[in-house]
Write a protein that holds these residues in place. Structure first.
Motif, mmCIF file in Angstrom:
data_model
loop_
_atom_site.group_PDB
_atom_site.id
_atom_site.type_symbol
_atom_site.label_atom_id
_atom_site.label_comp_id
_atom_site.label_asym_id
_atom_site.label_seq_id
_atom_site.Cartn_x
_atom_site.Cartn_y
_atom_site.Cartn_z
ATOM 1 N N GLU A 154 -3.818 28.619 1.667
ATOM 2 C CA GLU A 154 -2.731 27.525 1.454
ATOM 3 C C GLU A 154 -3.563 26.280 1.162
ATOM 4 O O GLU A 154 -3.050 25.295 0.913
ATOM 5 C CB GLU A 154 -2.210 27.239 2.823
ATOM 6 N N THR A 155 -4.875 26.459 1.404
ATOM 7 C CA THR A 155 -5.680 25.228 1.129
ATOM 8 C C THR A 155 -5.614 24.606 -0.375
ATOM 9 O O THR A 155 -5.626 23.299 -0.689
ATOM 10 C CB THR A 155 -7.077 25.530 1.177
ATOM 11 N N GLU A 156 -5.309 25.381 -1.169
ATOM 12 C CA GLU A 156 -5.089 24.897 -2.872
ATOM 13 C C GLU A 156 -3.940 24.188 -2.940
ATOM 14 O O GLU A 156 -3.877 23.553 -4.212
ATOM 15 C CB GLU A 156 -5.327 26.182 -3.557
ATOM 16 N N ALA A 157 -3.041 24.315 -2.248
ATOM 17 C CA ALA A 157 -1.884 23.522 -2.393
ATOM 18 C C ALA A 157 -1.849 22.051 -2.010
ATOM 19 O O ALA A 157 -1.089 21.368 -2.484
ATOM 20 C CB ALA A 157 -0.602 24.155 -1.218
ATOM 21 N N PHE A 158 -2.832 21.738 -1.475
ATOM 22 C CA PHE A 158 -2.912 20.378 -1.032
ATOM 23 C C PHE A 158 -3.788 19.417 -2.042
ATOM 24 O O PHE A 158 -4.971 20.061 -2.586
ATOM 25 C CB PHE A 158 -3.951 20.157 0.486
ATOM 26 N N ASP A 159 -3.280 18.203 -2.468
ATOM 27 C CA ASP A 159 -4.134 17.598 -3.376
ATOM 28 C C ASP A 159 -5.015 16.586 -2.706
ATOM 29 O O ASP A 159 -5.143 16.441 -1.416
ATOM 30 C CB ASP A 159 -3.163 16.889 -4.325
ATOM 31 N N ASP A 160 -5.420 15.513 -3.369
ATOM 32 C CA ASP A 160 -6.640 14.502 -3.023
ATOM 33 C C ASP A 160 -5.754 13.608 -2.064
ATOM 34 O O ASP A 160 -6.528 12.812 -1.296
ATOM 35 C CB ASP A 160 -7.334 13.761 -4.256
ATOM 36 N N ALA A 161 -4.631 13.456 -2.013
ATOM 37 C CA ALA A 161 -3.946 12.603 -1.081
ATOM 38 C C ALA A 161 -4.049 13.042 0.260
ATOM 39 O O ALA A 161 -3.899 12.279 1.379
ATOM 40 C CB ALA A 161 -2.412 12.359 -1.194
ATOM 41 N N TRP A 162 -4.535 14.247 0.547
ATOM 42 C CA TRP A 162 -4.591 14.978 1.972
ATOM 43 C C TRP A 162 -5.993 14.784 2.293
ATOM 44 O O TRP A 162 -7.120 15.133 1.544
ATOM 45 C CB TRP A 162 -4.030 16.268 2.043
ATOM 46 N N CYS A 163 -6.294 14.475 3.584
ATOM 47 C CA CYS A 163 -7.722 14.811 4.189
ATOM 48 C C CYS A 163 -7.938 16.192 5.073
ATOM 49 O O CYS A 163 -6.967 16.424 5.685
ATOM 50 C CB CYS A 163 -7.925 13.637 5.191
ATOM 51 N N MET A 164 -8.969 16.648 4.429
ATOM 52 C CA MET A 164 -9.190 18.114 5.100
ATOM 53 C C MET A 164 -10.445 17.882 6.269
ATOM 54 O O MET A 164 -11.079 17.326 6.182
ATOM 55 C CB MET A 164 -9.698 19.057 4.212
ATOM 56 N N ARG A 165 -9.820 18.536 7.281
ATOM 57 C CA ARG A 165 -10.750 18.766 8.293
ATOM 58 C C ARG A 165 -10.992 20.161 8.710
ATOM 59 O O ARG A 165 -10.235 21.006 8.469
ATOM 60 C CB ARG A 165 -10.060 18.139 9.584
ATOM 61 N N GLU A 166 -12.134 20.416 9.183
ATOM 62 C CA GLU A 166 -12.586 21.618 9.473
ATOM 63 C C GLU A 166 -12.994 21.669 10.979
ATOM 64 O O GLU A 166 -13.795 20.837 11.458
ATOM 65 C CB GLU A 166 -13.698 22.280 8.791
ATOM 66 N N ASP A 167 -12.624 22.686 11.616
ATOM 67 C CA ASP A 167 -13.470 23.053 13.076
ATOM 68 C C ASP A 167 -14.020 24.605 13.146
ATOM 69 O O ASP A 167 -13.826 25.301 12.338
ATOM 70 C CB ASP A 167 -12.258 22.869 13.720
ATOM 71 N N VAL A 168 -14.292 24.951 14.211
ATOM 72 C CA VAL A 168 -14.706 26.496 14.647
ATOM 73 C C VAL A 168 -14.105 27.027 15.739
ATOM 74 O O VAL A 168 -13.434 26.501 16.767
ATOM 75 C CB VAL A 168 -16.322 26.347 14.849
ATOM 76 N N GLN A 169 -13.707 28.273 15.397
ATOM 77 C CA GLN A 169 -13.307 29.178 16.625
ATOM 78 C C GLN A 169 -14.303 30.151 16.522
ATOM 79 O O GLN A 169 -14.948 30.669 15.696
ATOM 80 C CB GLN A 169 -11.848 29.248 16.486
ATOM 81 N N TYR A 170 -14.082 31.038 17.562
ATOM 82 C CA TYR A 170 -14.895 32.391 17.811
ATOM 83 C C TYR A 170 -14.084 33.606 17.603
ATOM 84 O O TYR A 170 -13.163 33.654 18.514
ATOM 85 C CB TYR A 170 -15.595 32.265 19.208
ATOM 86 N N ILE A 171 -14.063 34.393 16.777
ATOM 87 C CA ILE A 171 -13.553 35.640 16.550
ATOM 88 C C ILE A 171 -14.374 36.938 16.443
ATOM 89 O O ILE A 171 -15.462 36.851 16.223
ATOM 90 C CB ILE A 171 -12.770 35.437 14.929
#
Length: 378
Positions: A154-171
């Motif tokens: 779904e990431t590709e649906a967001f344009d530059d008006a949206w700020c992206m954050r990343e975090d970490v989980q353990y899988i």
């Protein structure tokens, strides 16, 4: 802009106002956390309510009479139960005399689990859904819109008006050749393998036994025990529990194949319990609680029992929940989670975008450093 007269958009104060079959038909997989039954159970058992900061506002797009896109959406009056932490943003707004709350959130409540958030028949409708989400945020006069723990595609649906954050989980992921717990241990270096065996041995020596109960076999006493252990954890840390006793009773009835309890017993006493949900491919650890402080009880109930369940049922992935770098030593390795944020104020948007860019730039380095601690590095 949506300019086709046949397209209608709406915000719904109850998920039950939307046809369950149509909603579920938009899901690309059987992730349980955006299933109509899960969201509905949260609502009608009192887990979604204004005093907890949640107001349902589920977004739908129809083409003629056909549901073509939808999102589990909420007006939020705090950041409780989200697990993408934005308290610093709220504080910055307050410092400038502005209100951060309410905001608009697309998420699965109380569920820091990656999965579909923008349910749509095609990429076109996914883009239209995001456009409608922004226009809805403006119409509601909220500060911002947020899409938490969305699926990677779904990431590709967001344009530059949206700020992206990343975090970490353990899988935990089965590489494909683990058939037993010993196979999983064999992949570890000797130090970590020895530690896991010692943890399990001490608990077994104490006489603790474990029992799994699938949702379709759960009785009223099982649901009550799970609820009691659940609220015990929140009482211990002075937090407010969001799930109700009726939630546990109803969810196993409405989602019998996707829910399970794991109970730990010492003699006749149930001393610990963990609540799990599952898709066809993935086990999800949710909540746990205990009455005894035994060494290794948490690791066994919430991790090792879950791994054995995956190996027994053929599930290749186990997501045990948010946080916990200690999970690495048990074979749960770091992976990226993603969220996107639309900020109405241009000034705040620029500042938050910079903040997100700086935060995100360190994610890859952080994961690389964490991977050095992998028990599978021989």
């Amino acid at each position: 802009m949506i300019d086709n007269a046949r397209i209608t958009q709406a915000l719904h104060a109850r998920i039950d106002a939307i046809d369950a079959t149509e909603w579920n038909a938009l899901m690309p997989n059987d992730n349980p956390f955006v299933a109509h039954a899960f969201l509905s159970t949260l609502e009608h058992t009192g887990c979604i309510r204004s005093d907890l900061g949640w107001q349902s506002a589920h977004l739908t797009l129809h083409e003629d009479e056909t549901l073509v896109a939808a999102a589990p959406c909420y007006v939020k009056y705090n950041s409780h139960g989200e697990f993408v932490f934005d308290h610093a943003w709220a504080h910055a707004y307050a410092q400038h005399g502005e209100a951060y709350y309410p905001k608009l959130l697309v998420a699965s409540p109380y569920s820091p689990v990656t999965g579909p958030r923008l349910l749509a028949k095609s990429a076109h409708w996914r883009a239209q859904l995001l456009e409608t989400l922004v226009s809805s945020a403006s119409q509601l006069d909220v500060s911002s819109a947020h899409v938490n723990f969305h699926a990677p595609h779904e990431t590709e649906a967001f344009d530059d008006a949206w700020c992206m954050r990343e975090d970490v989980q353990y899988i935990w992921r089965n590489p494909g050749d683990w058939r037993s717990f010993e196979d999983y241990l064999a992949g570890m270096d000797s130090k970590h393998r020895k530690n896991v065996r010692q943890e399990r041995k001490k608990l077994a020596a104490a006489g603790v036994q474990f029992r799994w109960v699938q949702g379709h076999d759960a009785e009223a006493i099982d649901c009550q025990r799970m609820y009691e252990r659940y609220i015990g954890t929140f009482d211990l840390y002075g937090n407010t529990p969001a799930l109700t006793a009726s939630f546990f009773r109803d969810i196993v009835t409405r989602m019998p194949e996707q829910t399970a309890f794991c109970f730990a017993s010492l003699g006749k006493d149930v001393i610990a319990a963990a609540f799990y949900m599952q898709s066809s491919s993935t086990l999800y650890g949710r909540y746990w609680g205990s009455t005894h402080d035994l060494p290794g009880l948490h690791f066994e109930t919430c991790y090792y029992q879950g791994i054995e369940h995956c190996l027994r049922t053929g599930r290749a992935t186990f997501e045990p929940g948010a946080g916990g770098v200690h999970k690495i030593a048990r074979g749960f390795l770091p992976e990226v989670t993603r969220s996107h944020h639309w900020i109405k104020s241009p000034n705040f948007r620029r500042a938050i975008q910079k903040w997100c860019d700086e935060e995100r730039s360190g994610t890859a380095r952080h994961i690389a450093a964490l991977m050095q601690r992998s028990p599978f590095n021989k």
